[in-house]
Structures are given as structure tokens and as C-alpha cells.
Design a protein around this motif. Sequence first.
Motif, PDB file in Angstrom:
ATOM      1  N   ALA A 160      16.344   6.820  42.102  1.00 33.72           N
ATOM      2  CA  ALA A 160      16.952   5.675  41.431  1.00 33.72           C
ATOM      3  C   ALA A 160      17.767   6.205  40.257  1.00 33.72           C
ATOM      4  N   PRO A 161      19.076   6.349  40.423  1.00 34.64           N
ATOM      5  CA  PRO A 161      19.882   7.029  39.406  1.00 34.64           C
ATOM      6  C   PRO A 161      19.904   6.354  38.042  1.00 34.64           C
ATOM      7  N   SER A 162      19.523   5.100  37.942  1.00 29.31           N
ATOM      8  CA  SER A 162      19.436   4.453  36.632  1.00 29.31           C
ATOM      9  C   SER A 162      18.290   4.999  35.797  1.00 29.31           C
ATOM     10  N   PHE A 163      17.328   5.661  36.480  1.00 27.36           N
ATOM     11  CA  PHE A 163      16.125   6.110  35.776  1.00 27.36           C
ATOM     12  C   PHE A 163      15.805   7.589  35.954  1.00 27.36           C
ATOM     13  N   ASP A 164      16.211   8.200  37.058  1.00 24.61           N
ATOM     14  CA  ASP A 164      15.817   9.586  37.349  1.00 24.61           C
ATOM     15  C   ASP A 164      16.091  10.490  36.149  1.00 24.61           C
ATOM     16  N   THR A 165      15.051  11.159  35.671  1.00 22.99           N
ATOM     17  CA  THR A 165      15.172  12.003  34.486  1.00 22.99           C
ATOM     18  C   THR A 165      14.388  13.289  34.678  1.00 22.99           C
ATOM     19  N   LEU A 166      15.056  14.407  34.526  1.00 23.04           N
ATOM     20  CA  LEU A 166      14.406  15.711  34.562  1.00 23.04           C
ATOM     21  C   LEU A 166      13.644  15.937  33.265  1.00 23.04           C
ATOM     22  N   GLY A 167      12.450  16.518  33.380  1.00 26.47           N
ATOM     23  CA  GLY A 167      11.665  16.836  32.198  1.00 26.47           C
ATOM     24  C   GLY A 167      10.796  18.054  32.447  1.00 26.47           C
ATOM     25  N   THR A 168       9.864  18.298  31.542  1.00 27.83           N
ATOM     26  CA  THR A 168       9.028  19.498  31.642  1.00 27.83           C
ATOM     27  C   THR A 168       7.569  19.184  31.378  1.00 27.83           C
ATOM     28  N   ILE A 169       6.714  20.000  31.952  1.00 24.99           N
ATOM     29  CA  ILE A 169       5.280  19.974  31.682  1.00 24.99           C
ATOM     30  C   ILE A 169       4.899  21.364  31.199  1.00 24.99           C
TER      31      ILE A 169
END
Length: 413
Positions: free
Chosen positions: A176-185
Amino acid sequence: MNRYRPDQARALLERIERHEAEVGAFVCYDPVRIRADCDTAPDGPLSGLSMGVKDIIDTAFYPTGYGSPIYDGHHSRNDAACVTQLREAGAVCAGKTVTTEFAFFRAGATVNPHHVSHTPGGSSSGSAAAVAAGMVDIGLASQTAASLTRPASYCGVVGFKPSYGRYAPAGIKGLAPSFDTLGTITADVTTAARVDAVLKGPVAAPFVLENKVPAAVGICRTPWWAEADESTHTALQDAARKLGEHVRVEEVDLSEFAQAADLHITIMSYEAAQALGWEFASRRELLSEQIAQLIASGRTISYAAYRSALEKAETLRHEISKVFARYNVLLAPAAPGEAPRLEDGTGSPIFSRLWTLLRLPTVTLPGFRGVSGLPVGVQLLGAFGDDEALLGYAAWAETIFPKRPIPFQRGDD
């Protein structure tokens, strides 16, 4: 001089091989490739660190299956932008980590390192479990609803979901491109901030992290507080008490945001139906019932309803900015409670739908335990675009919260 030595490559492989059979965090890894990458990794701000790459993120050497049998053996010709950036900064790719099907709900084989009868959460399950078990330093993760925050909470590690659009999405399978977000753990806030300095621009920025003490913290139980159990109630209260010993802490009423969860579902369903249109039309028999239902639901939503949901979401983003005029950070639940048992699924995303819709940066901090002794995290949230400040506040909070729990990895009750 390259900071990696043969003994460091050996140590990385030993950590993976010590825990992987029990935890199942990896889709694939290659000892020969790891040794070669350790030998050739350039000097840089992330030298000496290893990463596990969520299997919706393209890599040239390893296959990328997106958690679906549709893409068994699928290879990209190149690494995703984020993988390239981290490798150029000196980090070594340890392999591909397990994700749920297209980063939605159907779980892979990964278990929670703190108790192997329980889920690590979804969809960044392998990345969270690999970091929690000490196999890698960095877990590349993503969030469309609660796919980073929830696993970080369940596995007792730090999860950083930056402001929407902060990191390049090139080479990442979208839902969902309105929300897709890359992050880290990561295991700590410092490592998250080191990685952020690399990923936030085309060229790595100087690493700067200063512990920041907020003037005011708003406690946001959210409109869904009744869906949290005793473990989350206690964790949030304990976190608020510890913060309150140092700074002003006040309750924040966000009842006007109660429509946010439904708006998120509408937008995500509509966009997922578009993003997975080919898979639904041509390989439907290989889709799980959960994601087939999501796509089918999205196909029933009119464009007018979708546009209306987008407009209402934008209004709520404007309203939350007024809250951050009063508070430096918000404290909120990260998940409904401890990690569910494997047979009960990957857990509810309800406590992150609001924040993902609002596109805010969030840091999930560990240190608390639930009634069964499993980890329970809390979220610190900052204003949109104030990622550096949020990391500073989280680094300070990390010093006053309990130490993160260490996995005990047992399979009995």
C-alpha cells in the motif's frame, strides 16, 4: 583497512548457526558469501555490523520470494537501494530474513526467541527474531500497518519506523504505497541512529546522536485502549511513571482520531488490490485466504470512497500537528500485549494503524515484561519529519527504562 577479520566472519556464522535451527529467522544465508563479503566490505560508518534483509527487499545474490510460493526462486538483477547503501557503508549482508506473505498476515516458520511456542509477530518476523537472538546487528524491516512495531515489541528489541518517505523504497515489494515505510530493528537506539544516518540520504550523513530530555510527554492510550490486556496496561503505566520522574507527563485525549483505523483499512485494501492485481488475476490459487480476502475487499471499494478516505487522513495529519505543538513526544502502546502463541497468529495491528496512517516516526522501546514474562514494548512518537529529535528522546528514555530482555529460548510452558 577493512575492519572485518576472518574471526569476525566466523563469529557471525557461529551466532547464526547456534540459533537458526531453533528460531528459523532466515529464508536463506550462504556461509561462503558471508566470508567473501566480510573480506571485501569497505571501510565505512557501519563497518563491523551485519544485517538481515527482509524478504520483500531485493538482493542480487539471494533470491527474493516475498513470502509467497508464487515467487519461489525469484531473483532480482540488483540490490534494493537500502541494501546498496548499507553495504557501501560497510555493513555485511548475512542473508534474507523471513517475512509474512507480501508483508501481510500469513506467517512463515520463524518463532519468538523468548519462547519458541509464540509468534515473533508479523510481517518483519525474521528480522526481529534475528536481532533478538543476537544473530545480526541490523534487521531491515518495513511497516504498512504494524509490521515493524509489533515484532519489535514481541521480541524485546528496538524498532525504528521513520517518517513516511524518509528512506528510498526502490527495490521493495509494495503493498500500500500510501503507507509502506522502510525501517530498522536493532538491539539499541544508537545502532538505529547510525543506520538512519546512512539511509536518510543518497550519501551517508555524519552520525550525531545526543540524548535529549523532552520538556513534555503526552500519554496516548489511543481510542482502542480496551483492546489492550493487563501486560500492555502495566507496561505503559510503568513507562509513564519512569518518564514522569524526570519530565512533565500528561494524558492526551485522541478520541477524535477514532476513525483512523477504519480509514487505514480502506486505503490499504484499495491499494493492495492494485499492487497485487497480477497475483490475484493469474496466481490466485497460490494466495492465502487472508490476502485473497484483502484484495477482494479492496476491489469493492469505489474510487470516490478511496479519495474520501485519503482526504480524511490528510485532515487528521493536520490535527496531530497541533498535538505536537504541546508535547515533544507521545507515549503509546506498541501491541495489545505479549506475543500470542503461534497457532493464534501474528497478533493485532490495532495500536499502530493510527500512527501509520498519520505517517509519524516511531521508536519501539523494550525493557518491560508481561504477565507471562514475555517482552512488551512501548512506542515513542514524534512529529512528522522530526526523526533526529525523536531518536534523541528515545536514546534518553532508553537510559531510564529497564534493560531489554534477553531471550531464554525454551519450548516448554
